[in-house]
Design a protein around this motif. Structure first.
Motif, PDB file in Angstrom:
ATOM      1  N   UNK A 132       0.841  -1.203   0.000  1.00  0.00           N
ATOM      2  CA  UNK A 132       0.000   0.000   0.000  1.00  0.00           C
ATOM      3  C   UNK A 132       0.869   1.243   0.000  1.00  0.00           C
ATOM      4  N   UNK A 133       0.400   2.292  -0.680  1.00  0.00           N
ATOM      5  CA  UNK A 133       1.192   3.508  -0.784  1.00  0.00           C
ATOM      6  C   UNK A 133       0.364   4.757  -0.483  1.00  0.00           C
ATOM      7  N   UNK A 134       1.094   5.832  -0.273  1.00  0.00           N
ATOM      8  CA  UNK A 134       0.505   7.155  -0.120  1.00  0.00           C
ATOM      9  C   UNK A 134       1.552   8.192  -0.458  1.00  0.00           C
ATOM     10  N   UNK A 135       1.186   9.452  -0.281  1.00  0.00           N
ATOM     11  CA  UNK A 135       2.136  10.529  -0.510  1.00  0.00           C
ATOM     12  C   UNK A 135       2.228  11.010  -1.929  1.00  0.00           C
ATOM     13  N   UNK A 136       1.941  10.147  -2.898  1.00  0.00           N
ATOM     14  CA  UNK A 136       1.990  10.540  -4.296  1.00  0.00           C
ATOM     15  C   UNK A 136       0.679  11.146  -4.764  1.00  0.00           C
ATOM     16  N   UNK A 137       0.582  11.360  -6.060  1.00  0.00           N
ATOM     17  CA  UNK A 137      -0.646  11.944  -6.614  1.00  0.00           C
ATOM     18  C   UNK A 137      -1.835  11.018  -6.419  1.00  0.00           C
ATOM     19  N   UNK A 138      -1.597   9.714  -6.365  1.00  0.00           N
ATOM     20  CA  UNK A 138      -2.656   8.729  -6.147  1.00  0.00           C
ATOM     21  C   UNK A 138      -2.220   7.769  -5.046  1.00  0.00           C
TER      22      UNK A 138
END
Length: 352
Positions: free
Chosen positions: A204-210
C-alpha cells in the motif's frame, strides 16, 4: 458463542458510536478487554497474534513483549542494545519464533529474529543504504517472507528471505513499476505489506498523486499497480493498511493521519485481487491505520485508528463504529480471537 461470531452477527449498517469498549450485538456485548502490559510510555504499532493465548507486541524504545496466557502476563523480550530503535512490525509463527522490524533511515532499519521466545535475538539484517527506509514485513509461510522499503532510485525496494528471516537479500527491481513523485509506504501498523497464500503479496502507498496498491503473484518479482479512491496527494495521506481474506477479496483503509484533518473515502474494496478498487459506500468516519478480517468470515472485518474501531459485515462496503478507543493495529487468529494495540501501551483482546 465466540466473540468473532458474535461480532459477525451484527447486521445494522449504521449506528451511533458506542462508549469505548462496547459493541451491542443484541445477544450480549462484545468488547475490547484491556490486557495491560504495564508500559504506558510505549506505542505499539507492531502486533503478531498467534492465537487466543499467544501474542507479540513491537513498539517504541526498542520494545518487544510476549504473552502466552491471553494477556494476563507479559514478558519483556526486547533485543539487547535496541533501546534507540523504533519497532513497527513483528511476525510470529508461534510462541517461540518471531521476526521483528525496526524502521528508520540508514542503519536504523534492521531485522531481528528469535527462535527461543525472545530469550536471545539475532540481528539478521541491517540496512546500509542511506536512501532506504523499511516500513513493514510479511511472510507467506514459516520460511518465505518480504520486507518493504520506501522507493530507492525511483522504485520500491524489497528484501526477501527463504529461511524464516535468518538471512535476507534485496530483490531485483526490474519487475517493479516506477514510484510516483513523493510516493512511500506508511509504517503505521505493520500492514502496508500483506500476503495471502503461497505467492500473492500486496503493498500500500501514499504521498503521491494517487494512493495505490501494488500486487505481485510471484513473491515480489513482478508487480502491477492500481489506483485506489483513497485520497492522496500529500505526505500524510494514502492507504495505510490492507487486509485480504483470500487472493481476490481485500480492503484498504487510510486517510489523512493528521488529527485536525478530515478523511473522506477512508476505505476501499476490491473483488479482483487488487486490479480495481471502489470506494466504500459508508466508510469509517475518520483516518484508520489497521484492518483485519474476522476469522472464518467472508463479510466481516475490523478497522482501527486513533479515534475508534469500526466493523463491516458486508465485505467492506459499509462500516459502523463499535468502539471509540485509540488503537493503531489489529489482528485476528484462526481460533476466533482478535487483538489490538496502540499508543500509551494500549493492548486489548476482543471478548464477550
Amino acid at each position: 458463542m465466540a466473540c468473532a461470531a458474535a461480532l459477525a452477527a451484527l447486521t445494522v449498517p449504521t449506528a451511533e458510536a458506542l462508549p469505548s469498549g462496547q459493541a451491542n450485538t443484541g445477544r450480549g456485548s462484545v468488547h475490547w478487554a484491556a490486557k495491560d502490559p504495564g508500559t504506558p510510555q510505549i506505542r505499539f504499532r507492531g502486533l503478531a497474534a498467534v492465537d487466543r493465548r499467544t501474542a507479540w507486541l513491537a513498539g517504541t524504545g526498542g520494545t518487544v513483549l510476549r504473552t502466552t496466557d491471553g494477556g494476563a502476563h507479559w514478558r519483556n523480550v526486547s533485543p539487547p542494545g535496541a533501546a534507540d530503535l523504533q519497532f513497527r512490525d513483528v511476525t510470529a509463527f508461534d510462541a517461540r519464533r518471531a521476526v521483528a522490524l525496526a524502521i528508520g533511515e540508514g542503519e536504523s532499519s534492521r531485522v531481528y529474529r528469535t527462535g527461543d521466545g525472545g530469550t536471545t535475538w539475532t540481528e539478521s539484517f541491517r540496512n546500509t543504504d542511506p536512501k532506504a527506509f523499511y516500513d513493514c514485513l510479511a511472510f507467506f509461510d514459516h520460511r518465505h517472507g518480504l520486507a518493504l522499503s520506501d522507493p530507492v532510485e525511483g522504485k520500491f525496494r524489497l528484501l526477501s528471505t527463504a529461511d524464516g528471516g535468518r538471512t535476507w537479500r534485496v530483490l531485483p527491481s526490474d519487475g517493479m513499476p516506477p514510484a510516483l513523485d513523493g510516493e512511500a509506504g506508511f509504517a503505521a501498523s505493520g500492514q502496508c505489506l500483506i500476503t495471502s497464500g503461497p505467492q500473492d503479496v500486496w503493498l500500500a502507498t501514499g504521498g503521491g498523486a494517487h494512493a495505490r496498491v501494488l500486487h505481485s503473484a510471484d513473491r515480489g518479482l513482478t508487480w502491477t499497480a492500481a489506483d485506489t479512491p483513497v485520497p492522496a496527494g500529500d505526505p500524510a495521506k494514502g492507504v495505510f493498511a490492507l487486509a485480504f481474506r483470500d487472493r481476490t477479496h481485500g480492503i484498504a483503509v487510510g486517510g489523512d493521519y493528521r488529527p485536525d484533518r478530515s478523511s473522506p473515502r477512508s476505505a476501499a474494496v476490491t473483488a479482483d485481487g487488487g486490479r480495481t478498487w471502489r470506494p466504500a459506500a459508508a466508510p469509517p468516519p475518520a483516518y484508520r491505520s489497521g484492518a483485519a478480517w474476522l476469522p472464518h468470515s467472508r463479510t466481516a472485518a475490523l478497522a482501527v485508528g486513533p479515534t475508534g474501531t469500526d466493523l463491516t459485515t458486508d465485505g467492506g462496503d459499509s462500516w459502523r463504529t463499535i468502539d471509540t478507543g485509540s488503537y493503531d493495529t489489529v489482528a485476528c487468529t484462526p481460533d476466533l480471537s482478535c487483538w489490538a494495540a496502540g499508543e500509551q501501551g494500549r493492548v486489548a483482546r476482543l471478548e464477550r
